[in-house]
Design a protein around this motif. Structure first.
Motif, mmCIF file in Angstrom:
data_model
loop_
_atom_site.group_PDB
_atom_site.id
_atom_site.type_symbol
_atom_site.label_atom_id
_atom_site.label_comp_id
_atom_site.label_asym_id
_atom_site.label_seq_id
_atom_site.Cartn_x
_atom_site.Cartn_y
_atom_site.Cartn_z
ATOM 1 N N UNK A 167 29.432 -12.858 -0.737
ATOM 2 C CA UNK A 167 28.457 -11.742 -1.451
ATOM 3 C C UNK A 167 27.923 -10.964 -0.119
ATOM 4 N N UNK A 168 27.717 -9.769 -0.325
ATOM 5 C CA UNK A 168 26.968 -8.847 0.612
ATOM 6 C C UNK A 168 26.233 -7.823 -0.021
ATOM 7 N N UNK A 169 25.227 -7.512 0.488
ATOM 8 C CA UNK A 169 24.349 -6.638 -0.152
ATOM 9 C C UNK A 169 23.853 -5.806 0.801
ATOM 10 N N UNK A 170 23.570 -4.372 0.627
ATOM 11 C CA UNK A 170 22.868 -3.363 1.380
ATOM 12 C C UNK A 170 22.173 -2.712 0.642
ATOM 13 N N UNK A 171 21.051 -2.235 1.254
ATOM 14 C CA UNK A 171 19.850 -1.633 0.528
ATOM 15 C C UNK A 171 19.195 -0.657 1.546
ATOM 16 N N UNK A 172 19.142 0.545 1.199
ATOM 17 C CA UNK A 172 18.201 1.687 2.084
ATOM 18 C C UNK A 172 16.754 1.693 1.591
ATOM 19 N N UNK A 173 16.519 0.909 0.433
ATOM 20 C CA UNK A 173 15.255 0.643 -0.156
ATOM 21 C C UNK A 173 14.778 -0.993 0.356
ATOM 22 N N UNK A 174 13.508 -1.350 0.908
ATOM 23 C CA UNK A 174 13.106 -2.380 1.293
ATOM 24 C C UNK A 174 13.355 -3.498 0.287
ATOM 25 N N UNK A 175 13.917 -4.561 0.555
ATOM 26 C CA UNK A 175 14.103 -5.600 -0.378
ATOM 27 C C UNK A 175 13.327 -6.936 0.052
ATOM 28 N N UNK A 176 12.694 -7.648 -0.978
ATOM 29 C CA UNK A 176 11.945 -8.908 -0.716
ATOM 30 C C UNK A 176 12.798 -9.744 0.308
ATOM 31 N N UNK A 177 11.850 -10.426 1.093
ATOM 32 C CA UNK A 177 12.578 -11.241 2.188
ATOM 33 C C UNK A 177 13.413 -12.565 1.637
ATOM 34 N N UNK A 178 13.373 -12.901 0.506
ATOM 35 C CA UNK A 178 14.415 -14.151 -0.172
ATOM 36 C C UNK A 178 15.471 -13.460 -0.294
#
Length: 516
Positions: free
Chosen positions: A331-342
């Motif tokens: 699984x890979x996730x990328x976000x230009x919006x901040x995501x929670x640290x979890x």
């Protein structure tokens, strides 16, 4: 001169007496069946609320059953001279009536509505779906079940008939009737008081039982000028409770297998427009984003749940990520919006994210990106290897939104809540989506009648023609879905009840209810 009682008069007297005892035993059975309504509704938090619940349960169900006896069975005692025929017909009526009550209870448990003209379309759709899977075994079982139930009624009817003289000697009629009358008076008295005071533990129970029309302060007290209607309506409008005291996520364990060879790419566009001419990707109509801001849209995509639950979900990992990860998928996730640290265990930087995607390493790749980066990701090889979903999260109004994909979709309407169940299904997980999402898999055929979600303090319910808004003060507004103009058509209360029940299914106390 002494006038002897005729045989016909004796028979009628005995039948009427028998009928009352037969009605009483069916009242007891009906009350037991009606416990289903109580077990599947939030318990009142106060002693007064529980007192009203008990007295209303006993008196309302008792009244409905006795009313059925007076209308359908009592006339037979006077019209028919054959006691056996009276008992057989009465047993059929009782068995059918209690079966109907049980069906209504199960309908209320599943959909939050009662049998009525307003819910006829909904019941027909559900019945068609269920009956399409019925074979002769199921029909045979239901027929046998009714025969057994009818036989039980007939046995009880004959047993009462044989013991009618013994029962008459016990003089139980007055105390039993007094108990039911007392429950009736107490329940309606409490409701009059609660409706005037807007006492939530009681007024929230208004729609619990079928054909429930309790006396209200508005109808009784205003008739005699004892209620200030303007003040009543003003306070009544403030009784919309959106408190979520706890969350059940998921509502049941999610067990399923996944297919290691499946590849799914889910993209949320947080800024910019998705061009309709994206090569190899088709635009899907009637997709809606109903969230109030970008962060809520991202959370909805990841969790498959509306904005209402997002604060309570802060301590939970999304099933969309945790389930595939527990089965060894990449699984890979990328976000230009901040995501929670979890989410840090899943998050990659841009270079890592694109590298895994281009190398076809990720089983599940989720990106929240600007639209100008789409061309870097949607290479011909990626499009040929991945099942792709692209949702527009940038539209502040949210009606309508955009959804693009290279998969076949079998839904008339869709929303952001549907994306998580769809992705998991594409990975091979066939678990029931209702355990972790208010949405559903877009690849499975489903005659969805509505979409329900929340936007800030509003509950939104969309049909194929209307957008219904339930404001935080309990007021309801209806808009044409295409023109966005307000319309003043009647509110489908059965649909609202079903939608709110569905929306509140993840609340540990199901406290999201609209007061009547």
């Amino acid at each position: 001169m002494i006038l002897a009682e005729t045989p016909r008069r004796k028979l009628v007297t005995r039948l009427v007496t028998w009928g009352h005892w037969f009605a009483l035993q069916n009242i007891v059975i009906a009350i037991i069946i009606a416990a289903i309504y109580i077990l599947n509704s939030p318990a009142p938090a106060t002693a007064i609320g529980n007192l009203y619940l008990f007295t209303n349960w006993i008196s309302h169900i008792g009244f409905l059953t006795f009313f059925g006896f007076v209308i359908l069975i009592l006339p037979l005692c006077y019209l028919l001279s054959n006691a056996k025929a009276v008992k057989i017909i009465s047993s059929i009526v009782a068995a059918s009536g209690l079966a109907l009550l049980a069906f209504d209870a199960l309908l209320y448990n599943k959909l939050g509505v009662h049998l009525s003209i307003n819910s006829a379309d909904l019941i027909r759709d559900e019945a068609q779906t269920v009956m399409s899977d019925f074979g002769w075994q199921q029909w045979g079982f239901l027929t046998l079940l009714f025969i057994v139930w009818f036989s039980f009624q007939l046995i009880v009817a004959n047993a009462l008939w044989q013991r009618i003289k013994k029962l008459q000697k016990r003089k139980l009629g007055l105390p039993i009737s007094s108990f039911f009358v007392a429950c009736f008076v107490v329940s309606h008295g409490l409701h009059v008081w609660a409706d005037a005071k807007l006492y939530q533990p009681i007024v929230k129970q208004d729609n619990m039982f079928p054909l429930s029309y309790p006396a209200t302060a508005k109808t009784l007290m205003s008739r005699y000028s004892l209620l200030d209607l303007e003040d009543y309506q003003q306070r009544k409008a403030l009784q919309f409770d959106q408190t979520i005291n706890g969350i059940n996520y998921p509502t049941a364990p999610v067990y399923c297998s996944v297919q290691n060879e499946q590849k799914v790419l889910l993209l949320g566009i947080i800024d910019g427009k998705i061009l309709d001419t994206v090569s190899g990707i088709s635009s899907l109509g009637n997709h809606y984003g109903l969230q109030s801001n970008l962060q809520s849209s991202i959370n909805t995509v990841l969790y498959g749940l509306p904005e209402l639950y997002h604060n309570a979900l802060s301590a939970y990992d999304p099933i969309l990520l945790s389930l595939p990860a527990s089965m060894g998928l990449n699984i890979s996730v990328y976000s230009e919006q901040d995501l929670p640290t979890r989410f840090n265990q899943f998050v990659n930087n841009w270079s890592e994210f694109t590298s895994k995607l281009q190398d076809i390493d990720s089983n599940l790749a989720i990106g929240f990106i600007n639209s100008d980066r789409l061309s870097q990701l949607l290479t011909p090889e990626v499009q040929s290897q991945y099942q792709i979903l692209i949702a527009d999260l940038s539209q502040s109004e949210g009606l309508p939104s955009q959804l693009f994909s290279n998969i076949n979709v079998n839904k008339l309407m869709s929303s952001h809540e549907d994306l998580a169940p769809t992705v998991l299904n594409l990975l091979g997980c066939t678990a029931n989506a209702s355990a972790y999402s208010t949405g559903s898999d877009l690849t499975n055929t489903n005659k969805r009648r509505y979409i329900v979600s929340t936007e800030g303090s509003k509950v939104l319910l969309l049909t194929t023609t209307e957008r219904i808004e339930i404001m935080n003060n309990g007021n309801v507004r209806i808009f044409n879905l295409q023109s966005n103009e307000e319309v003043f058509s009647p509110v489908d209360t059965s649909l609202l009840s079903q939608g709110i029940k569905h929306l509140s299914s993840f609340s540990s106390k199901r406290s999201l209810q609209k007061s009547n």
